[in-house]
Scaffold this active site. Structure first.
Site, mmCIF file in Angstrom:
data_model
loop_
_atom_site.group_PDB
_atom_site.id
_atom_site.type_symbol
_atom_site.label_atom_id
_atom_site.label_comp_id
_atom_site.label_asym_id
_atom_site.label_seq_id
_atom_site.Cartn_x
_atom_site.Cartn_y
_atom_site.Cartn_z
ATOM 1 N N LYS A 100 50.428 1.792 37.460
ATOM 2 C CA LYS A 100 50.811 2.293 38.771
ATOM 3 C C LYS A 100 49.621 3.024 39.395
ATOM 4 O O LYS A 100 48.936 3.800 38.744
ATOM 5 C CB LYS A 100 52.011 3.233 38.656
ATOM 6 C CG LYS A 100 53.323 2.525 38.296
ATOM 7 C CD LYS A 100 54.463 3.517 38.234
ATOM 8 C CE LYS A 100 55.786 2.817 37.913
ATOM 9 N NZ LYS A 100 56.255 1.964 39.013
ATOM 10 N N GLU B 14 64.999 7.504 39.392
ATOM 11 C CA GLU B 14 65.287 6.130 39.786
ATOM 12 C C GLU B 14 66.630 6.071 40.507
ATOM 13 O O GLU B 14 67.544 6.839 40.195
ATOM 14 C CB GLU B 14 65.329 5.206 38.566
ATOM 15 C CG GLU B 14 63.987 5.056 37.869
ATOM 16 C CD GLU B 14 64.050 4.076 36.706
ATOM 17 O OE1 GLU B 14 63.150 3.231 36.602
ATOM 18 O OE2 GLU B 14 65.004 4.162 35.907
ATOM 19 N N ASP C 59 63.211 4.561 26.225
ATOM 20 C CA ASP C 59 62.837 3.734 27.369
ATOM 21 C C ASP C 59 61.794 4.403 28.252
ATOM 22 O O ASP C 59 60.928 3.734 28.813
ATOM 23 C CB ASP C 59 64.079 3.400 28.202
ATOM 24 C CG ASP C 59 63.782 2.458 29.358
ATOM 25 O OD1 ASP C 59 63.137 1.418 29.112
ATOM 26 O OD2 ASP C 59 64.180 2.755 30.493
ATOM 27 N N HIS D 172 56.254 6.130 28.839
ATOM 28 C CA HIS D 172 55.804 6.418 30.202
ATOM 29 C C HIS D 172 55.493 7.902 30.414
ATOM 30 O O HIS D 172 54.400 8.282 30.849
ATOM 31 C CB HIS D 172 56.884 6.012 31.218
ATOM 32 C CG HIS D 172 57.217 4.558 31.214
ATOM 33 N ND1 HIS D 172 56.320 3.587 30.826
ATOM 34 C CD2 HIS D 172 58.344 3.898 31.572
ATOM 35 C CE1 HIS D 172 56.893 2.400 30.948
ATOM 36 N NE2 HIS D 172 58.123 2.564 31.382
#
Length: 358
Positions: free
Chosen positions: A214, A248, A267, A272
């Site tokens: 990103k 999100e 996840d 991340h």
């Protein structure tokens, strides 16, 4: 060498790679090609490259998945996802879509089916002959971590893991990309590393976290080390605390099978968020290359004190979303999502407080 010069060099190298590095012919094999990651991320990214950078005629994409699809059905599915998720300024015209579709092929098989991998080997040999892919293969595992070891084993058994001699002066290359999460815990991650080492050489293996690509995340290094205003202030004397927020607005979609295995901690947090944490808290690396940046990230991880049971109770919150409204549209709760167990305790929300002792 100053930190500013290091950062400028890194940015220039990134620009040269994007704009001047000629892509080589290859076949990209996507395992789990009908899944959410491939449809929302990988296919639009390949289409973006196809739109912005000239790709050689020898470029092909092979989908390897369990659904019984023909080449034409797979191409139609792929183009539907590309048109849905690709930004407007990257859209492909009809001619480009047709050209890209003709480079796409489908291989149906279970991940533990030896005959399926032999069928894949035959297809790749055919593409070498007919599409001039030069024996170069990139395997991308867009699959649940529980299937990774079996796929790696079958690739080795089918003879698909080793480069081959193309001519007297040239050898093909073979690479494998392992998506996060890398195993479920320390023991399974170590086992996965051993399974990889039995089949592939270390320089063939790419353990990736797509969050790192990103643009905002990549800019953290330049923002920190090449900015004359912030670089001198980025330390414990002037910063009280840092909050990393990942919000999100979508549910799990079609990812219930995966998400029930992972949850938000596996996840998002241990990959991340921890990567962003490391970029935020690391010292300046001696060089802007993969090994040097990794070394500084490791130092940050070692500077975080391990949690005691009391710390877990006091500094970690887990939760699960219920029914509500997003952008004016009613949304169901996690337990009502298709494929989620009615008594599921899988977390979809997690907050934690860490201390970095550096």
């Amino acid at each position: 060498m100053s930190q500013e010069v290091h950062a400028e060099r890194a940015l220039k190298q990134h620009s040269i790679w994007q704009n001047g590095h000629p892509p080589e012919p290859c076949a990209v094999v996507i395992f789990g090609a009908t899944g959410d990651l491939t449809q929302r991320k990988l296919l639009p990214t390949l289409a973006h490259l196809f739109h912005d950078h000239p790709l050689p005629q020898g470029f092909s994409v092979v989908a390897f998945a369990r659904r019984p699809l023909t080449d034409e059905q797979w191409r139609s599915m792929a183009l539907e996802s590309i048109n849905k998720y690709l930004p407007e300024d990257d859209k492909l015209d009809s001619a480009a879509q047709k050209d890209l579709a003709q480079r796409m092929f489908y291989c149906q098989s279970d991940f533990n089916d030896r005959e399926g991998f032999q069928k894949l080997a035959d297809l790749l040999d055919k593409l070498d002959r007919e599409k001039d892919t030069h024996g170069n293969r990139l395997y991308y595992l867009a699959t649940p971590p529980t299937t990774d070891s079996e796929i790696i084993h079958q690739l080795g058994e089918a003879g698909l893991a080793r480069p081959r001699q193309v001519n007297d002066h040239e050898e093909s290359w073979v690479r494998i990309v392992i998506e996060k999460p890398f195993g479920r815990d320390l023991a399974s991650a170590q086992k996965l590393n051993r399974d990889l080492a039995r089949v592939f050489r270390e320089n063939q293996i790419y353990r990736i976290d797509h969050y790192m690509d990103k643009e905002t995340v990549q800019n953290i290094l330049a923002f920190r080390f090449a900015n004359g205003i912030f670089e001198p202030l980025w330390n414990q004397k002037y910063i009280d605390h840092v909050q990393i927020l990942v919000a999100e607005s979508l549910g799990i979609g079609t990812r219930a099978e995966y998400y029930e295995e992972s949850g938000a901690i596996r996840d998002m947090v241990q990959n991340h968020i921890m990567q962003v944490l490391c970029l935020t808290g690391m010292e300046a690396p001696v060089a802007f290359d993969a090994d040097a940046i990794r070394d500084e990230k490791v130092k940050v991880m070692r500077a975080i004190p391990l949690f005691s049971p009391e710390d877990v109770a006091n500094r970690i919150v887990r939760g699960q979303y219920t029914a509500g409204v997003i952008n004016g549209q009613p949304q169901i709760g996690y337990k009502e999502e298709k494929g989620v167990a009615p008594n599921s305790a899988t977390e979809t929300y997690v907050a934690l407080k860490l201390f970095i002792e550096n």
